[in-house]
Design an enzyme around this catalytic site. Structure first.
Site, mmCIF file in Angstrom:
data_model
loop_
_atom_site.group_PDB
_atom_site.id
_atom_site.type_symbol
_atom_site.label_atom_id
_atom_site.label_comp_id
_atom_site.label_asym_id
_atom_site.label_seq_id
_atom_site.Cartn_x
_atom_site.Cartn_y
_atom_site.Cartn_z
ATOM 1 N N SER A 1 0.796 -1.230 0.000
ATOM 2 C CA SER A 1 0.000 0.000 0.000
ATOM 3 C C SER A 1 0.827 1.279 0.000
ATOM 4 O O SER A 1 0.263 2.364 -0.190
ATOM 5 C CB SER A 1 -0.964 0.008 1.188
ATOM 6 O OG SER A 1 -2.042 -0.867 0.944
ATOM 7 N N LYS B 1 2.523 6.819 4.499
ATOM 8 C CA LYS B 1 1.668 5.699 4.128
ATOM 9 C C LYS B 1 2.313 4.413 4.615
ATOM 10 O O LYS B 1 3.513 4.179 4.408
ATOM 11 C CB LYS B 1 1.479 5.627 2.609
ATOM 12 C CG LYS B 1 0.392 4.662 2.205
ATOM 13 C CD LYS B 1 -0.982 5.267 2.444
ATOM 14 C CE LYS B 1 -2.084 4.240 2.428
ATOM 15 N NZ LYS B 1 -2.108 3.371 3.630
ATOM 16 N N THR B 2 1.503 3.591 5.253
ATOM 17 C CA THR B 2 1.949 2.260 5.649
ATOM 18 C C THR B 2 1.744 1.284 4.500
ATOM 19 O O THR B 2 1.008 1.553 3.548
ATOM 20 C CB THR B 2 1.159 1.766 6.871
ATOM 21 O OG1 THR B 2 -0.242 1.807 6.560
ATOM 22 C CG2 THR B 2 1.445 2.618 8.100
ATOM 23 N N GLY B 3 2.388 0.137 4.614
ATOM 24 C CA GLY B 3 2.206 -0.937 3.650
ATOM 25 C C GLY B 3 2.418 -2.280 4.323
ATOM 26 O O GLY B 3 3.177 -2.383 5.290
#
Length: 284
Positions: free
Chosen positions: A78, A218-220
């Site tokens: 993501s 943003k995390t992923g």
């Protein structure tokens, strides 16, 4: 005719040689970026199976944990919603942050996905099905071209039939170093994008804020059966006050063998490191 013999250099005293060696080693050490291993470990992650790169725009100073891993490419999951959001806005695949996407009624694992929502909410919630609706609108060739212009990892989106999966399971891959390079251009607004795209897209990425600072990120979470889960947190901090003001671009990834315990560490590591560098107060 007698040939002149070249004199050998005089022997160097042991103490002088040791001093010279110390100076050489010190010079070499200054060429390496300061390590962030202690910050990573203090936040509960293992520096041996993680990497963190932080880059300050104003003086181009870099801090790093696990340099070898920082150059290794992983599926972005993501975190790719950052370039995907910019591409969708720039190409007109989405009208703007307030475009509404009607939920199709299919229940997915995250409750926040199971509802009608606008594009801005989809970024915050990492609503995968909305981005899977957008990528076919753009098309695989255009997506590859844009990612290539961004120098976003290998820019590999695979064949057209993979257009809704390539950032989740590959072949798209990017390193922490490459994430930082891309995000530095975004923070400087030097990507080949219109002013409108920056105006609409950047505010969507704001993740946290306080007096004088804003954190964009943003995390992923890459999870593929039979492979080690990879956790990400990438973005940049704009700090106008504090001990060390500036714009700090960061990228962190880690192996996640126990996702329940590891997922919160993604952001915690970055916040701890920024605090240790003086960019954020420890309480924040």
């Amino acid at each position: 005719m007698m040939r002149r013999r070249h004199a050998s250099p005089p022997p160097v005293a042991g103490g002088v040689l040791a001093a010279l060696l110390a100076l050489v080693l010190a010079a070499c050490a200054t060429m390496l970026p300061p390590a962030l291993d202690e910050s990573v470990a203090a936040a509960g992650a293992d520096p041996a199976t993680a990497t963190l790169v932080i880059y300050r725009l104003e003086d181009e100073r870099t801090w790093i944990s696990n340099p070898a891993r920082s150059a290794e490419q992983f599926t972005p999951a993501s975190t790719s919603k950052i370039p995907h959001t910019l591409i969708a806005l720039e190409t007109g695949a989405v009208s703007g942050p307030d475009e509404v996407f009607e939920w199709d009624g299919v229940k997915r694992w995250a409750n926040s996905w199971n509802q009608t929502q606008d594009f801005a909410a989809a970024f915050k919630r990492s609503t995968v099905w909305i981005y899977q609706a957008l990528t076919p609108r753009i098309g695989a060739p255009a997506l590859h071209d844009w990612l290539d212009q961004f120098h976003y990892g290998n820019a590999d989106v695979g064949p057209p039939e993979n257009v809704t999966q390539y950032w989740l399971a590959g072949p798209l891959a990017i390193s922490a170093q490459e994430q930082v390079a891309f995000l530095a251009h975004l923070a400087r607004r030097t990507l080949p994008l219109s002013a409108r795209t920056y105006e609409l897209g950047v505010p969507m990425m704001a993740a946290d804020s306080g007096p004088g600072w804003t954190l964009y990120g943003k995390t992923g979470w890459k999870t593929v059966a039979g492979e080690t889960d990879i956790g990400w947190y990438v973005g940049w901090l704009e700090q106008t006050g504090g001990e060390a003001p500036g714009t700090y671009v960061f990228a962190f990834n880690m192996d996640m063998t126990d996702p329940g315990a590891d997922v919160p560490k993604r952001k915690a590591v970055v916040m701890r490191a920024l605090s240790d560098l003086g960019a954020l107060r420890a309480a924040e």
